[in-house]
Design a protein around this motif. Sequence first.
Motif, short mmCIF file in Angstrom:
data_model
loop_
_atom_site.label_atom_id
_atom_site.label_comp_id
_atom_site.label_asym_id
_atom_site.label_seq_id
_atom_site.Cartn_x
_atom_site.Cartn_y
_atom_site.Cartn_z
N ARG A 1 -40.61 -7.59 55.30
CA ARG A 1 -41.18 -6.25 55.41
C ARG A 1 -40.19 -5.20 54.91
N ILE A 2 -40.72 -4.18 54.22
CA ILE A 2 -39.90 -3.06 53.77
C ILE A 2 -40.53 -1.77 54.32
N GLN A 3 -40.04 -0.64 53.85
CA GLN A 3 -40.53 0.65 54.29
C GLN A 3 -42.04 0.79 54.06
N ASP A 4 -42.73 1.40 55.04
CA ASP A 4 -44.19 1.53 54.95
C ASP A 4 -44.59 2.39 53.75
N PHE A 5 -45.82 2.15 53.27
CA PHE A 5 -46.33 2.91 52.13
C PHE A 5 -46.70 4.31 52.58
N PRO A 6 -46.31 5.35 51.82
CA PRO A 6 -46.46 6.73 52.30
C PRO A 6 -47.84 7.35 52.13
N PHE A 7 -48.77 6.69 51.39
CA PHE A 7 -50.07 7.30 51.13
C PHE A 7 -51.18 6.27 51.33
N GLU A 8 -52.40 6.76 51.28
CA GLU A 8 -53.57 5.89 51.36
C GLU A 8 -53.92 5.37 49.97
N VAL A 9 -53.95 4.04 49.81
CA VAL A 9 -54.24 3.43 48.51
C VAL A 9 -55.74 3.16 48.39
N PHE A 10 -56.26 3.32 47.16
CA PHE A 10 -57.67 3.00 46.93
C PHE A 10 -57.89 1.51 47.21
N SER A 11 -59.05 1.18 47.76
CA SER A 11 -59.38 -0.23 47.96
C SER A 11 -59.59 -0.90 46.61
N ASN A 12 -59.23 -2.18 46.54
CA ASN A 12 -59.31 -2.95 45.28
C ASN A 12 -58.46 -2.35 44.18
N GLU A 13 -57.43 -1.62 44.54
CA GLU A 13 -56.54 -1.00 43.56
C GLU A 13 -55.24 -1.80 43.53
N ALA A 14 -55.05 -2.59 42.48
CA ALA A 14 -53.81 -3.37 42.35
C ALA A 14 -52.71 -2.50 41.77
N GLY A 15 -51.48 -2.76 42.18
CA GLY A 15 -50.35 -2.04 41.62
C GLY A 15 -50.15 -2.39 40.15
N LYS A 16 -49.92 -1.38 39.31
CA LYS A 16 -49.74 -1.58 37.88
C LYS A 16 -48.25 -1.71 37.57
N HIS A 17 -47.88 -2.83 36.94
CA HIS A 17 -46.47 -3.11 36.69
C HIS A 17 -46.01 -2.50 35.38
N VAL A 18 -44.99 -1.64 35.45
CA VAL A 18 -44.39 -1.01 34.27
C VAL A 18 -42.89 -0.86 34.53
N ASP A 19 -42.07 -1.43 33.67
CA ASP A 19 -40.61 -1.24 33.70
C ASP A 19 -40.01 -1.44 35.10
N GLY A 20 -40.33 -2.53 35.74
CA GLY A 20 -39.73 -2.85 37.04
C GLY A 20 -40.27 -2.04 38.20
N THR A 21 -41.42 -1.37 38.01
CA THR A 21 -42.05 -0.61 39.09
C THR A 21 -43.49 -1.05 39.25
N LEU A 22 -44.03 -0.83 40.44
CA LEU A 22 -45.46 -1.01 40.68
C LEU A 22 -46.05 0.35 41.00
N ASN A 23 -47.18 0.66 40.39
CA ASN A 23 -47.77 2.00 40.49
C ASN A 23 -49.20 1.91 41.01
N TRP A 24 -49.49 2.74 42.01
CA TRP A 24 -50.82 2.79 42.61
C TRP A 24 -51.42 4.18 42.48
N ALA A 25 -52.74 4.23 42.29
CA ALA A 25 -53.48 5.48 42.42
C ALA A 25 -53.77 5.68 43.90
N VAL A 26 -53.46 6.87 44.42
CA VAL A 26 -53.57 7.12 45.86
C VAL A 26 -54.26 8.45 46.11
N PHE A 27 -54.71 8.62 47.38
CA PHE A 27 -55.18 9.93 47.86
C PHE A 27 -53.98 10.67 48.44
N SER A 28 -53.81 11.91 48.07
CA SER A 28 -52.69 12.68 48.62
C SER A 28 -53.15 14.08 48.97
N GLY A 29 -52.47 14.68 49.93
CA GLY A 29 -52.80 16.04 50.34
C GLY A 29 -54.06 16.10 51.18
#
Length: 403
Positions: free
Chosen positions: A229-257
Amino acid sequence: ELHSTSSNEQSQKRNSPESPRHESHVSAQSPERSRNGSFPPPLFPQEIIFEILSNLPVKSLLRFRCVSKSWKSLIADNFFIKKHLKRTQNDPEFSKKRVLINIADIAPRTQPGSTIKSCSLTLKSIFEDPNVNTTEIEYPSKNESHSDWIVGSCNGLVCITIRENTVLLLNPTLRVSKRLPDIGFKKRRGYTVYGFGFDASVDDYKVVGVFCYPGIVKVYSLRANCWRRIQDFPFEVFSNEAGKHVDGTLNWAVFSGQDGDFSIVSLDLAQETYKEVTQPCYGDGVDERTLGVLDGYLCVLCSYRKLYAEVWVMKEYGKRESWTKLVSIPYLPYERSEMFLTPVSVSKSGEILLRYGVNILLYNPKKNMFRIPMFPYDVISYISQAEVYEESLVSPTAVNQHR
């Protein structure tokens, strides 16, 4: 007779200009066959053999392992595998890349399920040939009544989830797979989304699972073969939204604000830290946005009230000024036209392959023309995902392969 030839005649023959020089270095006899009746392979320098083999398709290399012990050892060598992978990734013709499609079954007589298939044509050929055959991918725990999901691909490995709680890593070309240990999320409510990528700092493949809610995050290491386990995710992730791998990072579309705005949050696989990715100025009228990866670049497809869509790519990851509008695509003039979804790839000539509702389209911006590749699926099925993967020798079961 031949045996009675005088020494003078032999001397004249040796000194004749028609007689080849250095004759003693050339064997007049045929090469000896081995015991099984085959000829031994020619003795080329190892460097030449390396260069030739590293440019060949994986399926050819798998056959050539039987040529000799030295070839088998070379093809299994870590350095050779990396070199072969790099050449595949740098091929501008996409001749060693293929497309995985996830075909969902919506027949009323069965439970909703899906089938993951690989296109028989390379990505390059899909841009050229409208008829595309597919081959069903085999892997453990496969069941047509299950809703399997493609998380992503990296260096020839593909991550698949089965009903969210079973995770597999597989190489479709090698037909080798590995089932990951149970992630350990005890579900009552909520859902789990995943991401898959490569951490170059430690040469390790990692799978990230985010349990929503309350945003619990676990990371799987292929080398350690365990979740932590690592630090909790700070935002709400869309369902069925896989993280997109680019240059050693994973990127998610999220709801914020408070308004639930569309944002992009990345997880650095090496540092295990989160940050928000800055977006370009899309202008007014955007009603839908979809996050994706296009030929290695982070991308966003924006729809403007079903009039047209724009594809933006981040040419240098992490730099806002590198966002570039790649193409603008007009919507088809139908009352019930589908939504443009994630782009899949762009050809050398600029033609773009992208998902359009439950189908896949090719759009040529120079001719402002659409084409529809013919995938073999029926009226009770539809394409729910399309993912590009590379043919490689990387195996999910060879833990120390990349050291």
